[in-house]
Design a protein around this motif. Structure first.
Motif: not given
Length: 413
Positions: A66-72, A229-236, A249-257
């Protein structure tokens, strides 16, 4: 005596030699069909599990859970990283700066994602340091403008360690002479290979250099997180964003792969379903075998009925016989399938080295060997399905045997 009668006579019918050799042939065919169906299903599912495991290890070892980002960007990322590391499921965190660009060398152009990393932190969220073919992440020092390329990307560009490459980024620089694309010269300091398509589309540079190139100042693009646990990426990820509040904002691995792994799971289910049909065909061959055995043993059934055997006992005899045929085929199939699942990688390697055949080209499939991973729960499910199908196939012939009328049979004997 009659409690043991179905079991004893059913097993005796299995061992007995047939006057009708065609019945023996059909019985053997049913047993071999079950054996091959079970063995092939175990082998195929093990290979599918092997591919799934390889992709998880290689692809998701490089892709953040998962990735945690912020504008700017994030300007004060270290306290945030330490805060997130206190969460139960978060096992690693590292800053990054991502920049899509195009590498150009001697007329060759290749697009790639360049990730700015902090070498000391990257090992917490990535396996790149374990897959360096040349050089090391320690060679990425700020201000040196060094870069680490994927092996396929380096091969397509025709460069090696020590060569220079030019990175063009999709942003323009306005100068007195006009508008020019932004570009920067890097020195290749290392090459990595994870045996996946990321080798053709990924490069790493020091985060300070990428901050300068992206004009972020002291900010970073975000934080990459490794979870237990990679399958808990969405809920975490959702839980982290709820805790941090607005502005993140957060993006987990399911968005890309995610689609890749969903496709593998669907293929595994469909292949299992198709091969289960093969087992079903073999199991229901037992119906033909038992129907002919019932016809052949009508006199025996009539005699047993006259001495006190109940219709239930007669049914039990032929159910036991059918299950014995099925169980033998299933057990032999499980043994063969497990042995093949354990040795298929070595067998394929031997065939390739002996006959000069390459089943999997690493340049095409990003993997050079046939992986296999035996999961015992799959074996248990296969055995259970085969046993249930075998049991169901015995019910109709056994029911017909129980309906045999002794008087009608003995009248003509």
């Amino acid at each position: 005596m009659f409690d043991r009668l179905p079991f004893l006579i059913g097993l005796r019918y299995v061992r007995a030699k047939r006057r009708n050799h065609f019945i023996s042939f059909i019985s053997l065919t049913s047993m071999l069909g079950l054996m091959l169906g079970v063995a092939v299903l175990i082998l195929v599912l093990s290979v599918m599990n092997g591919f799934d495991h390889e992709l998880r290890t290689r692809v998701l070892g490089m892709v953040p859970h998962t990735k945690i980002e912020a504008p700017g960007g994030l300007t004060d990322w270290q306290p945030l990283a330490e805060r997130l590391m206190e969460r139960e499921r978060v096992v690693g965190a590292a800053p990054y700066v991502e920049q899509q660009g195009m590498f150009s060398v001697g007329g060759r152009n290749e697009g790639a994602m360049v990730i700015g990393i902090e070498p000391e932190w990257e090992g917490r969220v990535s396996i790149i340091d374990e897959n360096m073919r040349h050089g090391s992440l320690g060679d990425l020092t700020p201000g040196e403008w060094n870069i680490v390329l994927g092996s396929i990307l380096a091969r397509r560009l025709g460069v090696g360690v020590g060569d220079r490459v030019t990175l063009l980024v999709p942003e323009a620089s306005i100068t007195p002479a006009g508008v020019f694309p932004r570009l920067k010269r890097f020195t290749v300091s290392g090459i990595f290979s994870v045996g996946a398509d990321l080798d053709a589309s990924l490069a790493y540079a020091h985060i300070d250099d990428m901050q300068t190139l992206a004009r972020l100042g002291d900010a970073v693009g975000g934080l990459r997180l490794e979870l237990d646990d990679l399958f808990a990426a969405g809920s975490e990820t959702r839980a982290i964003i709820d805790e941090l509040g607005a502005g993140y904002r957060g993006l987990d691995w399911t968005y890309s792969h995610g689609n890749l792994f969903q496709a593998i799971q669907m293929e595994k289910r469909m292949i299992a379903l198709l091969l289960t049909v093969i087992i079903a065909v073999a199991a229901f061959n037992i119906v033909s075998t038992l129907v002919m055995v019932v016809t052949d043993k009508r006199a025996d059934i009539a005699i047993l009925r006259t001495i006190g055997a109940t219709p239930r006992s007669i049914m039990g005899i032929f159910i036991v016989q059918g299950l014995a045929i099925g169980v033998i085929g299933i057990l032999v199939g499980v043994t063969l399938g497990v042995l093949l699942a354990w040795t298929v990688s070595d067998l394929i390697g031997w065939v390739e080295s002996t006959f000069g055949i390459h089943f999997l080209d690493a340049g095409v499939y990003f993997i050079s060997n046939l992986p296999s991973r035996l999961i015992w729960s799959d074996v248990g499910n296969i055995v259970s399905a085969a046993f249930v199908l075998t049991f169901l196939s015995t019910l109709y012939p056994a029911w017909r045997a129980a309906r045999v009328q002794p008087a009608e049979v003995l009248r003509y004997e």
